[in-house]
Design an enzyme around this catalytic site. Structure first.
Site, PDB file in Angstrom:
ATOM      1  N   GLU A 206      24.509 -38.886 117.831  1.00 56.16           N
ATOM      2  CA  GLU A 206      23.812 -39.348 116.623  1.00 56.16           C
ATOM      3  C   GLU A 206      24.559 -38.772 115.435  1.00 56.16           C
ATOM      4  OE1 GLU A 206      19.432 -38.806 116.250  1.00 56.16           O
ATOM      5  OE2 GLU A 206      19.902 -38.050 114.242  1.00 56.16           O
TER       6      GLU A 206
ATOM      7  N   GLU B 287      17.138 -33.372 119.905  1.00 58.34           N
ATOM      8  CA  GLU B 287      17.390 -32.123 119.183  1.00 58.34           C
ATOM      9  C   GLU B 287      16.467 -30.999 119.645  1.00 58.34           C
ATOM     10  OE1 GLU B 287      17.375 -33.052 114.996  1.00 58.34           O
ATOM     11  OE2 GLU B 287      19.158 -34.333 115.172  1.00 58.34           O
TER      12      GLU B 287
END
Length: 584
Positions: free
Chosen positions: A362, A242
């Site tokens: 994810e 991220e």
């Protein structure tokens, strides 16, 4: 002895706690359905949730139903997804807290994991950017010459029982304080032996915050690559987790162009070794797909690094786990946010790096480790199954579930009990093949609320407008234990109606075919918040640590109306569909 005022104060606290708990699980409580009793200083709180009541009340089942007509195009297919479409993840904090080795050595955990093969196992998350490989001796060649670890062989005569975690592994972003930690070759050997044992392909996220100025410092990654190559392990790679959210969590900033250069550097390392010529490089694992800022970050990254990638990865969750309530999980409008997010990501990839596969790298129901007492319960299956169906229809090739083990959204509990989404995933793996079919659904209960022209063929850019009956179709998995034949078709269906059971009629040639029914319902009085699930009325549980139960269907004759209670989901297999698109 407590005074009268103290007893009243204590009672008030208990009452407030009970109200907060039940309101979180049942946000639509009406005062007429709440009973409060105070007996001998004890608060007795009885509440009936609107959604849970509709499932358990037989009168509501008898009262009304929704007539649903389904047509499946069997002459051609939409697309094929990866055979590892449903994949799983583990968090690096298992290494940091020294929980990894006993977990991977557990026979029960191995059995549960193997049930979901083939799959990718991703080891990644926020903590990956604080993990450093530290071998126990500097001589990598000598270190790698040691005996090969075979976890499966170790367990054949191992009678050691899983003792559970010494302490609970919490959400890895809790507290937002991060420190570096190390992984030795011992953990690395165990991970690689585990994936080989259970039939997974391994994806590992490297630490992108090891930097020299603005550039990624690849020294530690090279050390791990050298050891991996010497050991002969087959590993796929990511770099950073991220990155568009790093500054908020860590005060570090790695912009899209810098990250693109880092990926070029990693690709050069992989290309320089024959051991990694077939390794996948995936990224950038961006999050918050509903933000334009995220899309711009992804676009700039793909312009810089699209040429060295094998797959584009991004993350998605529906809600904040700390504020989620029961009704969120069956809210059609909330489920519908995923479609536009997939479409937006696909549009960026198709215009910037056309041809690259797109993975949901994810994902689960709620961020922040999941919603307590919800993400691990039956009700979470609505989000999970709808996500799988929509992802397959909208051109995603892999969906990685966060997580296989650890936190509130895990498939497997801390005491190694399979949770409802595990059984749902296992059924999906056994029954659903890679080939996606086009299906049309007409729900008479919805037609009155909107024009029937809104009932579109579910393929491409879906516009379902909060449909409460959701149906997806694939060719059946021919490698399943049920041994279905060529041409079989699998439907998976969600009934989001709170007060209507679904009465499903198959159209076309399928109307005259026999059907295998796999209906999943919650077990016990908890209803939607149950930690246990039934298949066709039978509670699912492991036979023993080495054996999963047989997932047997209920055989239905031809021309049967397929009935589904309110707020349930399940699978229907048409073994003799003879679908031309499914003839291998």
């Amino acid at each position: 002895m407590l005074t009268s005022l103290q007893r009243q104060a204590n009672m008030s606290v208990r009452l407030q706690h009970a109200w907060r708990t039940y309101f979180r699980l049942c946000p639509n409580l009406f005062m007429s359905s709440v009973v409060l009793s105070i007996l001998f200083g004890t608060v007795v709180f009885t509440a009936f949730c609107d959604g849970v009541l509709s499932y358990h009340d037989n009168r509501s089942l008898e009262k009304s139903h929704s007539q649903v007509n389904i047509e499946v195009v069997t002459t051609s297919s939409v697309r094929d997804v990866d055979r590892r479409f449903v994949s799983v993840a583990l968090g690096p904090k298992l290494i940091q807290h020294r929980h990894l080795l006993p977990l991977l050595r557990s026979q029960r955990f191995q059995t549960l994991a193997a049930g979901l093969a083939p799959a990718y196992l991703r080891l990644g998350g926020t903590a990956e950017d604080f993990l450093i490989f530290k071998p126990t001796m500097p001589d990598i060649t000598r270190l790698a010459s040691g005996p090969e670890l075979d976890i499966c062989t170790l367990n054949r005569n191992d009678t050691t029982k899983w003792q559970g975690l010494r302490s609970e592994v919490r959400n890895e972003t809790e507290g937002k304080v991060f420190t570096n930690f190390t992984m030795s070759e011992v953990e690395w050997d165990h991970l690689n032996s585990f994936v080989s044992c259970v039939g997974y392909d391994f994806i590992f996220g490297l630490n992108v915050l090891l930097r020299s100025g603005s550039r990624w410092d690849s020294t530690n990654a090279q050390l791990l690559l050298n050891y991996t190559a010497a050991r002969g392990f087959k590993v796929n790679w990511e770099l950073g987790n991220e990155p568009n959210h790093l500054q908020k969590l860590t005060n570090w900033t790695v912009n899209a162009t810098m990250l693109g250069q880092d990926f070029h550097q990693l690709r050069s390392l992989l290309s320089s070794s024959p051991a990694f010529k077939d390794s996948i490089l995936a990224g950038p694992d961006t999050t918050r797909p509903n933000k334009n800022k995220t899309l711009r970050f992804l676009q700039r990254f793909l312009k810089a690094a699209g040429s060295v990638l094998d797959a584009v990865t991004w993350h998605q969750y529906y809600i904040d786990g700390s504020t989620a309530v029961l009704d969120n999980f069956t809210d059609p409008k909330l489920l519908d946010v995923l479609g536009p997010q997939i479409t937006a990501i696909n549009r960026v990839v198709n215009t910037t790096a056309p041809g690259l596969p797109v993975w949901l790298g994810e994902t689960s129901s709620a961020w922040g480790g999941g919603a307590p007492e919800l993400s691990s319960r039956y009700v979470a299956g609505f989000m999970w199954l709808d996500k799988l169906g929509l992802a397959a229809q909208l051109s995603l090739d892999v969906v990685m579930r966060q997580s296989l083990y650890e936190a509130n959204y895990a498939l497997i509990s801390n005491d190694l009990e399979p949770l409802p989404d595990y059984w749902l995933s296992l059924l999906y793996k056994q029954l659903v093949g890679s080939r996606v079919l086009k299906v049309k659904v007409t729900d008479e209960a919805d037609v009155g609320a909107r024009n029937s022209s809104d009932q579109l063929w579910t393929t491409g850019e879906v516009n379902r407008k909060s449909a409460r009956i959701r149906v997806y179709a694939h060719c059946t998995n021919l490698n399943s234990p049920q041994q279905y034949q060529n041409g079989s078709v699998t439907l998976y269906v969600l009934n989001l109606h709170k007060n209507h059971r679904a009465a499903i009629r198959l159209g076309g040639d399928m109307a005259s075919k026999e059907v295998d029914k796999y209906l999943l319902t919650p077990n016990g009085e908890e209803g939607l918040t149950s930690r246990h699930v039934e298949l066709n009325g039978r509670k699912l549980k492991m036979v023993d640590d080495r054996t999963l139960p047989e997932l047997a269907p209920q055989k239905l004759p031809s021309n049967t109306t397929l009935l589904m209670p309110p707020l349930t989901f399940g699978f229907f297999v048409i073994p003799d569909a003879q679908a031309a698109a499914c003839m291998v």
